[in-house]
Enzyme design. Structure first.
Site, PDB file in Angstrom:
ATOM      1  N   ARG A 268      -4.618   2.546   0.260  1.00 34.60           N
ATOM      2  CA  ARG A 268      -4.107   1.048   0.758  1.00 34.60           C
ATOM      3  C   ARG A 268      -3.018   1.223   1.414  1.00 34.60           C
ATOM      4  O   ARG A 268      -1.712   1.655   0.751  1.00 34.60           O
ATOM      5  CB  ARG A 268      -4.203   0.212  -0.395  1.00 34.60           C
ATOM      6  CG  ARG A 268      -4.089  -1.462   0.103  1.00 34.60           C
ATOM      7  CD  ARG A 268      -3.787  -2.316  -0.913  1.00 34.60           C
ATOM      8  NE  ARG A 268      -2.340  -2.211  -1.360  1.00 34.60           N
ATOM      9  CZ  ARG A 268      -1.680  -3.387  -1.941  1.00 34.60           C
ATOM     10  NH1 ARG A 268      -2.641  -4.388  -2.490  1.00 34.60           N
ATOM     11  NH2 ARG A 268      -0.626  -3.156  -2.328  1.00 34.60           N
TER      12      ARG A 268
ATOM     13  N   TYR B  37       5.243  -8.533   0.919  1.00 38.42           N
ATOM     14  CA  TYR B  37       4.163  -8.473   0.065  1.00 38.42           C
ATOM     15  C   TYR B  37       3.754  -6.840  -0.064  1.00 38.42           C
ATOM     16  O   TYR B  37       3.553  -6.270   1.061  1.00 38.42           O
ATOM     17  CB  TYR B  37       2.649  -9.136  -0.086  1.00 38.42           C
ATOM     18  CG  TYR B  37       1.779  -8.613  -0.838  1.00 38.42           C
ATOM     19  CD1 TYR B  37       1.942  -8.549  -2.273  1.00 38.42           C
ATOM     20  CD2 TYR B  37       0.782  -7.789  -0.483  1.00 38.42           C
ATOM     21  CE1 TYR B  37       0.943  -7.749  -3.276  1.00 38.42           C
ATOM     22  CE2 TYR B  37      -0.140  -7.134  -1.179  1.00 38.42           C
ATOM     23  CZ  TYR B  37       0.117  -7.262  -2.662  1.00 38.42           C
ATOM     24  OH  TYR B  37      -0.813  -6.423  -3.186  1.00 38.42           O
TER      25      TYR B  37
ATOM     26  N   ASP C  52      -4.425  -5.086   2.536  1.00 35.42           N
ATOM     27  CA  ASP C  52      -4.397  -6.165   1.868  1.00 35.42           C
ATOM     28  C   ASP C  52      -3.535  -7.481   2.657  1.00 35.42           C
ATOM     29  O   ASP C  52      -2.502  -7.323   2.732  1.00 35.42           O
ATOM     30  CB  ASP C  52      -3.848  -6.088   0.501  1.00 35.42           C
ATOM     31  CG  ASP C  52      -4.044  -7.349  -0.615  1.00 35.42           C
ATOM     32  OD1 ASP C  52      -4.849  -8.397   0.051  1.00 35.42           O
ATOM     33  OD2 ASP C  52      -3.916  -7.179  -1.720  1.00 35.42           O
TER      34      ASP C  52
ATOM     35  N   HIS D 214      -3.554 -10.469   1.567  1.00 36.74           N
ATOM     36  CA  HIS D 214      -2.893 -11.400   0.660  1.00 36.74           C
ATOM     37  C   HIS D 214      -2.674 -12.972   1.077  1.00 36.74           C
ATOM     38  O   HIS D 214      -1.886 -13.385   0.815  1.00 36.74           O
ATOM     39  CB  HIS D 214      -1.392 -10.920   0.370  1.00 36.74           C
ATOM     40  CG  HIS D 214      -1.229 -10.799  -1.125  1.00 36.74           C
ATOM     41  ND1 HIS D 214      -0.349 -11.602  -1.828  1.00 36.74           N
ATOM     42  CD2 HIS D 214      -1.837 -10.177  -2.119  1.00 36.74           C
ATOM     43  CE1 HIS D 214      -0.297 -11.323  -3.151  1.00 36.74           C
ATOM     44  NE2 HIS D 214      -1.409 -10.173  -3.195  1.00 36.74           N
TER      45      HIS D 214
ATOM     46  N   GLU E 291      -8.631  -6.907   2.975  1.00 32.57           N
ATOM     47  CA  GLU E 291      -8.757  -7.682   1.560  1.00 32.57           C
ATOM     48  C   GLU E 291      -8.058  -9.197   1.606  1.00 32.57           C
ATOM     49  O   GLU E 291      -6.836  -9.128   2.688  1.00 32.57           O
ATOM     50  CB  GLU E 291      -8.235  -6.784   0.714  1.00 32.57           C
ATOM     51  CG  GLU E 291      -7.899  -7.415  -0.697  1.00 32.57           C
ATOM     52  CD  GLU E 291      -7.103  -6.542  -1.722  1.00 32.57           C
ATOM     53  OE1 GLU E 291      -7.007  -5.403  -1.392  1.00 32.57           O
ATOM     54  OE2 GLU E 291      -6.497  -6.955  -2.520  1.00 32.57           O
TER      55      GLU E 291
ATOM     56  N   GLU F 155      -9.858 -11.440  -6.003  1.00 35.25           N
ATOM     57  CA  GLU F 155      -9.040 -10.951  -7.325  1.00 35.25           C
ATOM     58  C   GLU F 155      -8.568 -12.505  -7.768  1.00 35.25           C
ATOM     59  O   GLU F 155      -8.103 -12.431  -9.122  1.00 35.25           O
ATOM     60  CB  GLU F 155      -7.924 -10.329  -6.806  1.00 35.25           C
ATOM     61  CG  GLU F 155      -6.986 -10.795  -5.848  1.00 35.25           C
ATOM     62  CD  GLU F 155      -5.766  -9.709  -5.184  1.00 35.25           C
ATOM     63  OE1 GLU F 155      -6.195  -8.643  -5.027  1.00 35.25           O
ATOM     64  OE2 GLU F 155      -4.847 -10.201  -5.403  1.00 35.25           O
TER      65      GLU F 155
ATOM     66  N   ARG G  44     -13.973  -8.488  -5.683  1.00 32.29           N
ATOM     67  CA  ARG G  44     -12.552  -7.921  -6.099  1.00 32.29           C
ATOM     68  C   ARG G  44     -12.247  -8.493  -7.610  1.00 32.29           C
ATOM     69  O   ARG G  44     -11.101  -8.038  -7.935  1.00 32.29           O
ATOM     70  CB  ARG G  44     -11.585  -8.104  -5.163  1.00 32.29           C
ATOM     71  CG  ARG G  44     -11.664  -7.759  -3.786  1.00 32.29           C
ATOM     72  CD  ARG G  44     -11.068  -6.300  -3.660  1.00 32.29           C
ATOM     73  NE  ARG G  44      -9.639  -6.426  -4.033  1.00 32.29           N
ATOM     74  CZ  ARG G  44      -8.842  -5.765  -4.740  1.00 32.29           C
ATOM     75  NH1 ARG G  44      -9.617  -4.590  -5.334  1.00 32.29           N
ATOM     76  NH2 ARG G  44      -7.606  -5.729  -4.937  1.00 32.29           N
TER      77      ARG G  44
ATOM     78  N   GLU H 218      -9.708   0.192  -7.502  1.00 41.42           N
ATOM     79  CA  GLU H 218      -8.190   0.107  -7.252  1.00 41.42           C
ATOM     80  C   GLU H 218      -7.455   0.775  -8.493  1.00 41.42           C
ATOM     81  O   GLU H 218      -7.668   0.304  -9.751  1.00 41.42           O
ATOM     82  CB  GLU H 218      -7.528  -1.086  -7.187  1.00 41.42           C
ATOM     83  CG  GLU H 218      -5.971  -1.317  -6.793  1.00 41.42           C
ATOM     84  CD  GLU H 218      -5.633  -2.675  -6.494  1.00 41.42           C
ATOM     85  OE1 GLU H 218      -6.259  -3.573  -6.974  1.00 41.42           O
ATOM     86  OE2 GLU H 218      -4.772  -3.185  -5.697  1.00 41.42           O
TER      87      GLU H 218
ATOM     88  N   TRP I 170       1.830 -15.895  -0.176  1.00 47.62           N
ATOM     89  CA  TRP I 170       2.522 -14.721  -0.177  1.00 47.62           C
ATOM     90  C   TRP I 170       1.640 -13.469  -0.337  1.00 47.62           C
ATOM     91  O   TRP I 170       1.860 -12.371  -0.142  1.00 47.62           O
ATOM     92  CB  TRP I 170       3.679 -14.622  -1.337  1.00 47.62           C
ATOM     93  CG  TRP I 170       3.158 -14.663  -2.584  1.00 47.62           C
ATOM     94  CD1 TRP I 170       2.855 -15.819  -3.311  1.00 47.62           C
ATOM     95  CD2 TRP I 170       2.817 -13.439  -3.599  1.00 47.62           C
ATOM     96  NE1 TRP I 170       2.422 -15.381  -4.619  1.00 47.62           N
ATOM     97  CE2 TRP I 170       2.346 -13.954  -4.651  1.00 47.62           C
ATOM     98  CE3 TRP I 170       2.895 -12.240  -3.248  1.00 47.62           C
ATOM     99  CZ2 TRP I 170       2.123 -13.320  -5.870  1.00 47.62           C
ATOM    100  CZ3 TRP I 170       2.288 -11.449  -4.269  1.00 47.62           C
ATOM    101  CH2 TRP I 170       1.962 -12.147  -5.653  1.00 47.62           C
TER     102      TRP I 170
HETATM  103  O1  EZ4 Z   1      -0.712  -9.419  -5.887  1.00 49.67           O
HETATM  104  O2  EZ4 Z   1      -1.917  -8.334  -9.107  1.00 49.67           O
HETATM  105  O3  EZ4 Z   1      -4.598  -6.191  -4.617  1.00 49.67           O
HETATM  106  N1  EZ4 Z   1      -3.707  -6.288  -5.220  1.00 49.67           N
HETATM  107  C1  EZ4 Z   1      -2.927  -7.242  -5.260  1.00 49.67           C
HETATM  108  C2  EZ4 Z   1      -1.947  -7.377  -6.496  1.00 49.67           C
HETATM  109  C3  EZ4 Z   1      -1.662  -8.954  -7.092  1.00 49.67           C
HETATM  110  C4  EZ4 Z   1      -0.630  -9.084  -8.163  1.00 49.67           C
HETATM  111  C5  EZ4 Z   1      -0.533 -10.286  -8.600  1.00 49.67           C
HETATM  112  O4  EZ4 Z   1      -0.205 -10.567  -9.975  1.00 49.67           O
HETATM  113  O5  EZ4 Z   1      -3.074  -8.142  -4.388  1.00 49.67           O
HETATM  114  O6  EZ4 Z   1      -0.705  -6.926  -6.031  1.00 49.67           O
HETATM  115 CO    CO Z   2      -5.184  -7.885  -3.323  1.00 48.08          CO
END
Ligand code: EZ4
Ligand code: CO
Length: 407
Positions: free
Chosen positions: A150, A162, A215, A217, A241, A267, A288, A344, A407
């Protein structure tokens, strides 16, 4: 056999973990992970105040029944209490699977249908404040044997983003351990311009063959996500992602219409209902959810079977904040289901590996659950107690004008 004792263990061997330990009247123990990063004590309270008093005397073999009892019995499902409850129910569920498998003398994956493969492919995290630093990080992951990586970078003009480690005064890596939320900054246009260049640089350096993941996010609107998906297509990402805040499932219809870049999400989801539209309309390619945040092995297995009907694969969330107990459950489940996609895996620091000794092994970028009965994790309670809870927060994100952003 009956549950005789239930104990909630909070430990911070570098970051906080919440673990449930069940003990039966026959002396069989089971462990479950209940860690909810940044909101750990809410789950501790949910477990100790509301769940533990119900557990003693129950038949530990009745896993499905206990899950339904805790989920439906609470009445207040999904929203307000779920963030804590689902992790609490997950801990009970995994601890019961652990007990059942130990009682049978088998590793958990055998109870889930047995091995569907020889080992689990993983992906690791590469990150850098700029592209050269990222390339070094990718090289490191590949040297460690990861078959997929990643990639996340800093963005020109932004201080903290992030997935990119900020550096503390002593040069140590500061990730999410904050007594007040670290404030990151964000500029979507700068990100959308920079990210294709990142992929181009990584492909130029390492070639076309390595699966690359990214990702976003939850930070994009659907049309921005569609733009990014299209712009990344020449570099054939393994997936994009969490491109939008996907509690709005319909958002991915628009993204999907515009790009063949595979999409992964889930997630932060807690139930199968969060996925209904995404799965039945085939708007995603990977689910996820973590065992810990989806209510345990029992409901996650059902989700994977549902997803399989649509050729959607598993990609269980595996950041450092999933404890080795949660990771062990993930590895057993991934080993058994047919539609395993990728796992992951970031590993844990040395102290965490001492607190939670585990039978699963990471070799040449692949995971194997091992053959120990149950989920194969032993908790060193003395060492856990020597590293008590530390208050911590996840970061927050603000646009350049100060507006709070995902974030
Ligand atoms: O931000 O688990 O794909 N992984 C992620 C993680 C999340 C954290 C939050 O607790 O996006 O890094
Ligand atoms: Co993620």
């Amino acid at each position: 056999m009956r549950i005789a004792d239930a104990q909630v263990v909070v430990t911070s061997p570098g970051r906080n973990f919440v673990t449930l330990k069940l003990t039966t009247d026959e002396g069989v123990t089971g462990l479950g992970d209940a860690t909810l990063n940044g909101r750990e004590l809410a789950v501790v309270s949910y477990l100790t105040d509301h769940v533990v008093p119900l557990l003693t005397g129950l038949d530990p073999h009745r896993i499905e029944d206990t899950w339904q009892y805790l989920y439906r019995g609470a009445y207040w499902r999904r929203g307000p209490v779920t963030m804590a409850a689902i992790a609490a129910i997950a801990a009970v569920d995994v601890a019961l699977w652990d007990i059942k498998a130990k009682a049978a003398g088998l590793p958990l994956y055998q109870l889930l249908g047995g091995a569907s493969r020889d080992r689990l492919a993983t992906y690791g995290h590469a990150n850098g404040r700029d592209i050269p630093e990222l390339l070094d990080s990718v090289r490191q992951r590949l040297d460690e044997g990861y078959p997929a990586v990643r990639v996340q970078t800093g963005i020109p003009g932004l201080k903290a983003v992030y997935g990119v480690h900020t550096t503390g005064a002593q040069g140590e890596r500061v990730l999410h351990q904050q007594t007040r939320p670290l404030v990151e900054d964000w500029d979507t246009d700068a990100y959308l311009r920079h990210t294709p260049a990142v992929f181009e640089a990584v492909r130029a350096e390492f070639g076309a063959g390595i699966p690359l993941l990214h990702d976003a996010h939850h930070r994009l609107t659907p049309i921005q996500a569609a733009r990014l998906g299209k712009d990344l297509e020449p570099y054939r990402p393994f997936w994009l992602e969490d491109c939008t805040p996907t509690e709005n499932q319909e958002a991915l219809r628009l993204v999907r219409r515009h790009t063949t870049t595979p999409l992964a999400t889930g997630e932060v989801f807690n139930t199968v209902y969060d996925y209904q539209t995404l799965i039945t309309e085939q708007l995603i390619d990977y689910v996820r959810s973590a065992v810990t945040h989806f209510g345990g092995v029992t409901p996650l297995r059902k989700l994977f079977d549902f997803a399989a009907q649509y050729q959607i694969k598993s990609a269980i969330h595996g950041p450092e904040d999933i404890s080795p107990v949660g990771m062990a459950a993930a590895v057993h489940l991934g080993f058994a289901v047919h539609n395993f996609g990728i796992q992951e895996y970031s590993g844990h620091n040395a102290l965490t590996e001492e607190v939670f000794r585990h039978a699963y092994a990471f070799t040449d970028g692949h995971l194997h659950p091992g053959e120990a009965p149950g989920i194969g994790v032993e908790l060193d309670e003395k060492l856990a107690a020597a590293h008590p809870y530390e208050q911590t927060y996840l970061p927050v994100n603000r646009l350049l004008d100060g507006t709070v952003h995902d974030w």
